[in-house]
Design an enzyme around this catalytic site. Structure first.
Site, PDB file in Angstrom:
ATOM      1  N   ASP A  22      45.320  37.826  33.777  1.00 59.09           N
ATOM      2  CA  ASP A  22      46.379  37.429  34.708  1.00 59.09           C
ATOM      3  C   ASP A  22      47.356  36.487  34.001  1.00 59.09           C
ATOM      4  OD1 ASP A  22      44.926  38.777  36.597  1.00 59.09           O
ATOM      5  OD2 ASP A  22      43.897  36.971  37.300  1.00 59.09           O
TER       6      ASP A  22
HETATM    7  N1  URA Z   1      39.365  38.241  36.308  1.00 59.08           N
HETATM    8  C1  URA Z   1      40.440  37.684  36.908  1.00 59.08           C
HETATM    9  O1  URA Z   1      40.431  37.381  38.093  1.00 59.08           O
HETATM   10  N2  URA Z   1      41.524  37.464  36.148  1.00 59.08           N
HETATM   11  C2  URA Z   1      41.607  37.736  34.841  1.00 59.08           C
HETATM   12  O2  URA Z   1      42.625  37.483  34.202  1.00 59.08           O
HETATM   13  C3  URA Z   1      40.477  38.328  34.236  1.00 59.08           C
HETATM   14  C4  URA Z   1      39.361  38.568  34.998  1.00 59.08           C
END
Ligand code: URA
Length: 231
Positions: A102
């Site tokens: 993310d």
């Molecule tokens: N899980 C998440 O919620 N975000 C990420 O970036 C990776 C795994």
């Protein structure tokens, strides 16, 4: 592409002739005779008929990046900076991302020009462990690790996540290992147990461990051993 197809794509080479060339040992893949037309030859390998190159080997790139917060795991975006902008311009066009993070998340991000290889990192069926260091808004309840181990029901996908591991590090901090890589997976798992992730940092994917020598925003090429460890 199948070797027989690479050969028969040449002007004036019929399927029949391709099979004859293969059988006669006149086809070389990366310098070695290959008589089996059914093998898949990646575009990173050179194919020759005698001395004549019919497929030029494309360079393959395998990189690990220490992703900073605020960068999108994408190759292009109108609004936000992307992780690919952190890579030298000559390599950018070749790369795609093996397992996104993310925008706010940090840590290990793998980029490669070899799609077949990087898909192994993300394919849920292959179950490569991905390890995250997580900070949460609320104290982590004692039931959390049990719930994660049982698997969490994801309504949208209509599935239960694979058993995940949680190692509590402090009141609001844990190391979580998941074996898939579903959309916002770790955040949604904590949400399902009434908590909220405030920071997420990926430490490793399988045997690929974020190099402690990499500054935030820095990257390096993977070693031969690291590449072949994702077999
Ligand atoms: N899980 C998440 O919620 N975000 C990420 O970036 C990776 C795994």
């Amino acid at each position: 592409m199948k070797l027989s197809r690479i050969i028969s794509n040449q002007n004036g080479v019929s399927r029949r002739l391709a099979n004859q060339l293969l059988a006669a040992g006149r086809v070389l893949v990366d310098g070695r005779v290959c008589r089996d037309g059914s093998v898949d030859v990646p575009r990173f390998e050179e194919v020759r008929i005698d001395q004549h190159i019919v497929q030029q080997a494309q360079p393959a790139y395998y990189l690990m990046l220490h992703k900073p917060a605020g960068y999108l795991s994408a190759t292009r975006d109108e609004q936000h900076p992307t992780v690919v902008e952190l890579i030298e311009p000559d390599l950018r066009a070749h790369l795609h991302i093996g397992g996104r993070l993310d925008r706010a998340s940090t840590g290990l991000l793998i980029l490669s020009s070899d799609g077949q290889w990087s898909r192994r990192l993300t394919e849920p069926a292959i179950k490569i462990p991905k390890v995250y260091r997580v900070t949460t808004a609320e104290p982590i309840s004692p039931q959390t690790s049990e719930r994660f181990a049982e698997g969490i029901w994801f309504e949208f996908e209509q599935l239960t996540t694979s058993p995940a591991r949680l190692e509590q590090l402090s009141d609001r901090e844990a190391r979580v290992t998941i074996f898939e890589g579903r959309y916002h997976q770790v955040k949604r798992m904590f949400h399902a147990v009434g908590n909220r992730v405030t920071s997420l940092h990926r430490e490793s994917m399988g045997s690929l461990i974020l190099d402690p020598g990499l500054p935030i925003g820095g990257y390096r090429h993977l070693t031969k051993d690291e590449i072949s460890s994702i077999g």
